[in-house]
Design a protein around this motif. Structure first.
Motif, PDB file in Angstrom:
ATOM      1  N   LYS A  52       2.031  20.556 -25.626  1.00 48.20           N
ATOM      2  CA  LYS A  52       3.216  21.231 -25.081  1.00 48.20           C
ATOM      3  C   LYS A  52       3.220  22.705 -25.475  1.00 48.20           C
ATOM      4  O   LYS A  52       3.460  23.581 -24.630  1.00 48.20           O
ATOM      5  N   ALA A  53       2.947  23.007 -26.740  1.00 54.14           N
ATOM      6  CA  ALA A  53       2.937  24.397 -27.198  1.00 54.14           C
ATOM      7  C   ALA A  53       1.836  25.198 -26.501  1.00 54.14           C
ATOM      8  O   ALA A  53       2.032  26.360 -26.127  1.00 54.14           O
ATOM      9  N   ARG A  54       0.680  24.573 -26.299  1.00 56.64           N
ATOM     10  CA  ARG A  54      -0.410  25.258 -25.600  1.00 56.64           C
ATOM     11  C   ARG A  54      -0.044  25.523 -24.146  1.00 56.64           C
ATOM     12  O   ARG A  54      -0.335  26.592 -23.607  1.00 56.64           O
ATOM     13  N   MET A  55       0.580  24.535 -23.502  1.00 55.06           N
ATOM     14  CA  MET A  55       1.015  24.714 -22.106  1.00 55.06           C
ATOM     15  C   MET A  55       2.039  25.853 -22.016  1.00 55.06           C
ATOM     16  O   MET A  55       1.969  26.684 -21.108  1.00 55.06           O
ATOM     17  N   LYS A  56       2.978  25.888 -22.949  1.00 54.13           N
ATOM     18  CA  LYS A  56       3.991  26.952 -22.948  1.00 54.13           C
ATOM     19  C   LYS A  56       3.333  28.324 -23.117  1.00 54.13           C
ATOM     20  O   LYS A  56       3.687  29.277 -22.432  1.00 54.13           O
ATOM     21  N   PHE A  57       2.391  28.403 -24.044  1.00 52.68           N
ATOM     22  CA  PHE A  57       1.699  29.663 -24.280  1.00 52.68           C
ATOM     23  C   PHE A  57       0.959  30.113 -23.022  1.00 52.68           C
ATOM     24  O   PHE A  57       1.057  31.273 -22.611  1.00 52.68           O
ATOM     25  N   LEU A  58       0.218  29.203 -22.392  1.00 55.56           N
ATOM     26  CA  LEU A  58      -0.546  29.559 -21.190  1.00 55.56           C
ATOM     27  C   LEU A  58       0.384  29.928 -20.033  1.00 55.56           C
ATOM     28  O   LEU A  58       0.081  30.843 -19.263  1.00 55.56           O
ATOM     29  N   ARG A  59       1.515  29.233 -19.942  1.00 58.94           N
ATOM     30  CA  ARG A  59       2.482  29.578 -18.889  1.00 58.94           C
ATOM     31  C   ARG A  59       2.998  31.001 -19.104  1.00 58.94           C
ATOM     32  O   ARG A  59       3.122  31.769 -18.150  1.00 58.94           O
ATOM     33  N   THR A  60       3.250  31.363 -20.346  1.00 60.89           N
ATOM     34  CA  THR A  60       3.698  32.726 -20.654  1.00 60.89           C
ATOM     35  C   THR A  60       2.626  33.735 -20.264  1.00 60.89           C
ATOM     36  O   THR A  60       2.925  34.769 -19.666  1.00 60.89           O
ATOM     37  N   ARG A  61       1.365  33.437 -20.599  1.00 61.87           N
ATOM     38  CA  ARG A  61       0.265  34.339 -20.266  1.00 61.87           C
ATOM     39  C   ARG A  61       0.054  34.461 -18.751  1.00 61.87           C
ATOM     40  O   ARG A  61      -0.468  35.460 -18.280  1.00 61.87           O
ATOM     41  N   GLU A  62       0.467  33.441 -18.012  1.00 67.14           N
ATOM     42  CA  GLU A  62       0.329  33.454 -16.549  1.00 67.14           C
ATOM     43  C   GLU A  62       1.611  33.899 -15.859  1.00 67.14           C
ATOM     44  O   GLU A  62       1.804  33.651 -14.666  1.00 67.14           O
ATOM     45  N   GLY A  63       2.517  34.535 -16.583  1.00 61.92           N
ATOM     46  CA  GLY A  63       3.746  35.065 -15.982  1.00 61.92           C
ATOM     47  C   GLY A  63       4.705  33.993 -15.513  1.00 61.92           C
ATOM     48  O   GLY A  63       5.458  34.216 -14.569  1.00 61.92           O
ATOM     49  N   GLY A  64       4.667  32.826 -16.148  1.00 63.78           N
ATOM     50  CA  GLY A  64       5.587  31.749 -15.813  1.00 63.78           C
ATOM     51  C   GLY A  64       5.101  30.807 -14.723  1.00 63.78           C
ATOM     52  O   GLY A  64       5.806  29.874 -14.344  1.00 63.78           O
ATOM     53  N   SER A  65       3.912  31.007 -14.215  1.00 64.99           N
ATOM     54  CA  SER A  65       3.393  30.201 -13.114  1.00 64.99           C
ATOM     55  C   SER A  65       2.709  28.923 -13.616  1.00 64.99           C
ATOM     56  O   SER A  65       1.647  28.979 -14.232  1.00 64.99           O
ATOM     57  N   THR A  66       3.327  27.785 -13.323  1.00 67.84           N
ATOM     58  CA  THR A  66       2.696  26.517 -13.691  1.00 67.84           C
ATOM     59  C   THR A  66       1.488  26.229 -12.791  1.00 67.84           C
ATOM     60  O   THR A  66       0.542  25.573 -13.211  1.00 67.84           O
ATOM     61  N   ALA A  67       1.512  26.743 -11.574  1.00 63.94           N
ATOM     62  CA  ALA A  67       0.376  26.555 -10.663  1.00 63.94           C
ATOM     63  C   ALA A  67      -0.863  27.267 -11.200  1.00 63.94           C
ATOM     64  O   ALA A  67      -1.975  26.728 -11.140  1.00 63.94           O
ATOM     65  N   ALA A  68      -0.684  28.463 -11.735  1.00 64.54           N
ATOM     66  CA  ALA A  68      -1.812  29.211 -12.287  1.00 64.54           C
ATOM     67  C   ALA A  68      -2.367  28.509 -13.524  1.00 64.54           C
ATOM     68  O   ALA A  68      -3.584  28.465 -13.728  1.00 64.54           O
ATOM     69  N   VAL A  69      -1.485  27.949 -14.350  1.00 69.78           N
ATOM     70  CA  VAL A  69      -1.931  27.195 -15.530  1.00 69.78           C
ATOM     71  C   VAL A  69      -2.717  25.971 -15.086  1.00 69.78           C
ATOM     72  O   VAL A  69      -3.791  25.681 -15.630  1.00 69.78           O
ATOM     73  N   ALA A  70      -2.209  25.257 -14.092  1.00 73.46           N
ATOM     74  CA  ALA A  70      -2.887  24.066 -13.583  1.00 73.46           C
ATOM     75  C   ALA A  70      -4.278  24.411 -13.060  1.00 73.46           C
ATOM     76  O   ALA A  70      -5.251  23.695 -13.327  1.00 73.46           O
ATOM     77  N   GLU A  71      -4.391  25.522 -12.365  1.00 69.78           N
ATOM     78  CA  GLU A  71      -5.690  25.941 -11.831  1.00 69.78           C
ATOM     79  C   GLU A  71      -6.667  26.268 -12.963  1.00 69.78           C
ATOM     80  O   GLU A  71      -7.828  25.883 -12.919  1.00 69.78           O
ATOM     81  N   ARG A  72      -6.188  26.962 -13.986  1.00 68.35           N
ATOM     82  CA  ARG A  72      -7.042  27.302 -15.134  1.00 68.35           C
ATOM     83  C   ARG A  72      -7.555  26.060 -15.843  1.00 68.35           C
ATOM     84  O   ARG A  72      -8.676  26.021 -16.333  1.00 68.35           O
ATOM     85  N   LEU A  73      -6.708  25.045 -15.923  1.00 70.62           N
ATOM     86  CA  LEU A  73      -7.052  23.836 -16.661  1.00 70.62           C
ATOM     87  C   LEU A  73      -7.750  22.787 -15.808  1.00 70.62           C
ATOM     88  O   LEU A  73      -8.223  21.778 -16.328  1.00 70.62           O
ATOM     89  N   GLY A  74      -7.780  23.003 -14.508  1.00 65.40           N
ATOM     90  CA  GLY A  74      -8.418  22.034 -13.622  1.00 65.40           C
ATOM     91  C   GLY A  74      -7.627  20.748 -13.507  1.00 65.40           C
ATOM     92  O   GLY A  74      -8.197  19.654 -13.459  1.00 65.40           O
ATOM     93  N   THR A  75      -6.305  20.880 -13.466  1.00 66.02           N
ATOM     94  CA  THR A  75      -5.437  19.715 -13.350  1.00 66.02           C
ATOM     95  C   THR A  75      -4.345  20.020 -12.337  1.00 66.02           C
ATOM     96  O   THR A  75      -4.342  21.082 -11.711  1.00 66.02           O
ATOM     97  N   SER A  76      -3.413  19.118 -12.161  1.00 62.49           N
ATOM     98  CA  SER A  76      -2.353  19.328 -11.179  1.00 62.49           C
ATOM     99  C   SER A  76      -1.168  20.072 -11.794  1.00 62.49           C
ATOM    100  O   SER A  76      -0.952  20.050 -13.011  1.00 62.49           O
ATOM    101  N   ARG A  77      -0.418  20.700 -10.927  1.00 63.60           N
ATOM    102  CA  ARG A  77       0.799  21.403 -11.363  1.00 63.60           C
ATOM    103  C   ARG A  77       1.777  20.413 -11.975  1.00 63.60           C
ATOM    104  O   ARG A  77       2.438  20.703 -12.968  1.00 63.60           O
ATOM    105  N   ARG A  78       1.863  19.252 -11.399  1.00 64.45           N
ATOM    106  CA  ARG A  78       2.782  18.213 -11.889  1.00 64.45           C
ATOM    107  C   ARG A  78       2.415  17.799 -13.320  1.00 64.45           C
ATOM    108  O   ARG A  78       3.291  17.579 -14.158  1.00 64.45           O
TER     109      ARG A  78
END
Length: 196
Positions: free
Chosen positions: A37-63
Motif C-alpha cells: 500500500k505504501a509503495r502504491m501510494k508513493f508511485l501514485r504521487t510520483r505519477e501525479g495521482g494517476s492510478t492508470a500510470a502506476v498500473a502501466e508501470r507495474l504491468g497490472t490493472s488499474r483496478r
C-alpha cells in the motif's frame, strides 16, 4: 495466477544493471516504503495521482492498484512484488542518487568488483583468457559513460564493452603505464558489484 495480477511477466535485469541498482540503494539515507500500500501510494504521487500510470508501470490493472490503495489487497504475488520494489526504489530519493552519480562521474569514480571470464587481444603476448576476480577503481570518465548508457536504457550487452574497457584501463594497463594496446573483454559474469 489471480485475475487481479495477470498482465505481463516481471522484467529481468542483467547483472551489471542490477549491480548499479544495488549500489544506488546503498546510498539511501531513509528506508524506502515497505508495504504494498505504501509503495502504491508513493508511485501514485510520483505519477501525479494517476492510478492508470502506476498500473502501466507495474504491468497490472488499474483496478488492482486501486485495491492495494484501498487496503483490500495486501500481499502481492512475486511478479508484482518485484515490480513494486524495483519501481519504488528507482524513484526513491532522486536527489541523493543524483548527487552521488554526479560526484562519481566528475571526481570520485567508482569501485567495481567482478568475477567474470576475461579474454584478451593485444600486440605481442598476453595471458590466455580465464575467469578472474578483480576489484579496481573505475575513472570518472568511464563512470559517466556507464551511467549515461544506463539512463538511456542500455541493455546488458551494451554495458559490457564499456565496463570491460574501464577495467582494462585501471587494472590491466594501470592507466596506460603498461601493456600498451591490450584490450580485455568479459563474458560469463558470475558476480559484479559497484560502490559509489
Amino acid at each position: 495466477m489471480s485475475d487481479h495480477e495477470q498482465q505481463q511477466p516481471a522484467p529481468r535485469r542483467g547483472k551489471v544493471l542490477e549491480a548499479l541498482a544495488r549500489a544506488e540503494r546503498k546510498l539511501f539515507t531513509r528506508p524506502a516504503p515497505k508495504s504494498a500500500k505504501a509503495r502504491m501510494k508513493f508511485l501514485r504521487t510520483r505519477e501525479g495521482g494517476s492510478t492508470a500510470a502506476v498500473a502501466e508501470r507495474l504491468g497490472t490493472s488499474r483496478r488492482t492498484v486501486e485495491r492495494y490503495l484501498a487496503g483490500k489487497l495486501k500481499t502481492p504475488q512475486k511478479r508484482l512484488q518485484a515490480a513494486l520494489v524495483e519501481e519504488t526504489e528507482s524513484e526513491w530519493q532522486p536527489q541523493v542518487r543524483a548527487q552521488a552519480r554526479a560526484q562519481a562521474s566528475t571526481s570520485r569514480g567508482m569501485m567495481v568488483e567482478v568475477t567474470a571470464y576475461f579474454g584478451f587481444t593485444c600486440t605481442g603476448s598476453s595471458d590466455d583468457g580465464r575467469e578472474r576476480q578483480i576489484t579496481t577503481d573505475i575513472s570518472p570518465t568511464y563512470v559517466k559513460q556507464i551511467l549515461e548508457l544506463q539512463e538511456a536504457g542500455a541493455t546488458e550487452e551494451d554495458l559490457h564493452p564499456i565496463v570491460a574497457e574501464a577495467i582494462t584501463e585501471s587494472y590491466f594497463t594501470e592507466w596506460g603505464t603498461r601493456a600498451d594496446g591490450l584490450r580485455a573483454d568479459f563474458t560469463a559474469v558470475s558476480s559484479i558489484s559497484f560502490r559509489f
